[in-house]
Design a protein around this motif. Structure first.
Motif, short mmCIF file in Angstrom:
data_model
loop_
_atom_site.label_atom_id
_atom_site.label_comp_id
_atom_site.label_asym_id
_atom_site.label_seq_id
_atom_site.Cartn_x
_atom_site.Cartn_y
_atom_site.Cartn_z
N TYR A 183 -1.17 -4.46 2.60
CA TYR A 183 -0.47 -5.40 1.49
C TYR A 183 -1.77 -5.80 1.02
CZ TYR A 183 4.07 -4.97 3.28
OH TYR A 183 5.33 -4.40 3.83
N ARG A 188 -4.11 5.62 0.61
CA ARG A 188 -5.52 5.61 0.52
C ARG A 188 -6.19 6.97 0.51
NH1 ARG A 188 -8.55 1.62 4.56
NH2 ARG A 188 -9.87 1.23 2.37
N PHE A 213 -4.93 -3.82 5.82
CA PHE A 213 -4.53 -2.32 6.05
C PHE A 213 -4.58 -2.31 7.34
CE2 PHE A 213 -6.97 -1.23 1.73
CZ PHE A 213 -5.88 -1.77 1.27
N LEU A 237 0.96 -1.24 0.06
CA LEU A 237 0.10 -0.01 0.10
C LEU A 237 0.81 1.39 -0.06
CD1 LEU A 237 -2.82 1.07 0.16
CD2 LEU A 237 -2.49 1.19 2.64
N PHE A 265 -1.12 1.04 -4.85
CA PHE A 265 -0.02 0.11 -4.29
C PHE A 265 1.22 -0.07 -5.34
CE2 PHE A 265 -4.06 -1.54 -3.45
CZ PHE A 265 -4.09 -2.02 -2.22
N ASN A 300 -7.37 2.96 -3.71
CA ASN A 300 -6.26 2.39 -2.82
C ASN A 300 -4.94 2.12 -3.95
OD1 ASN A 300 -7.52 2.13 -0.38
ND2 ASN A 300 -8.68 0.63 -1.22
#
Length: 160
Positions: free
Chosen positions: A68, A47, A81, A44, A156, A154
């Motif tokens: 993750y 957010r 999270f 991550l 990543f 979100n």
């Protein structure tokens, strides 16, 4: 000496034609599917909330988070999270964790997480669609809420 020059001339003039012909009969390499590109573990990065005007703000309470998401080849995923500023008094709302199978629609670029297990007991059995945006080693899972024009994003980066 003359023979050496002839051999060199033959290699220079004819050789490239042989190499081109040997690769010409092979089909072009197939591009990896979205599913194949998503396989792995993703860390991550953020957010956020994307508003209709295009502006982005941190998701309230989640501006400092770790997490993750993992997708495997067998169609299973897991996600965790955690707010980094949690205290012993923090509720379970400061941690998100679930796992289960996932399905992917390559045409709409939507992955759906099917919750077999969830930290939130009410989340077990949920089916949560996410719009997938994948650019190299960057993955975004976008969540459209029925009651809001905003989109939760979100973001990543692929773990290597």
């Amino acid at each position: 000496m003359k023979i050496a020059h002839v051999i060199i001339a033959v290699v220079v003039l004819i050789g490239p034609g042989l190499w081109v012909r040997s690769s010409a009969g092979k089909p072009p390499a197939r591009a990896a599917s979205l599913r194949e590109q998503m396989i792995g573990t993703w860390k991550l990065q953020s957010r956020t909330v994307k508003k209709p005007d295009g502006s982005m703000t941190p998701l309230p309470g989640w501006d400092n988070a770790a997490g993750y998401v993992t997708y495997d080849r067998n169609g299973f995923m897991s996600l965790q999270f955690m707010q980094l500023n949690r205290t012993k008094e923090s509720s379970a709302n400061s941690y998100v964790a679930y796992f289960g199978p996932y399905t992917l629609n390559e045409n709409t670029k939507t992955v759906t997480h099917h919750h077999s297990g969830d930290l939130n007991a009410g989340g077990v059995g949920a089916n949560q669609p996410r719009e997938v945006v994948l650019e190299g080693d960057k993955l975004s899972l976008n969540i459209r809420m029925a009651d809001s024009p905003n989109v939760n994003v979100n973001s990543f980066v692929r773990m290597k």
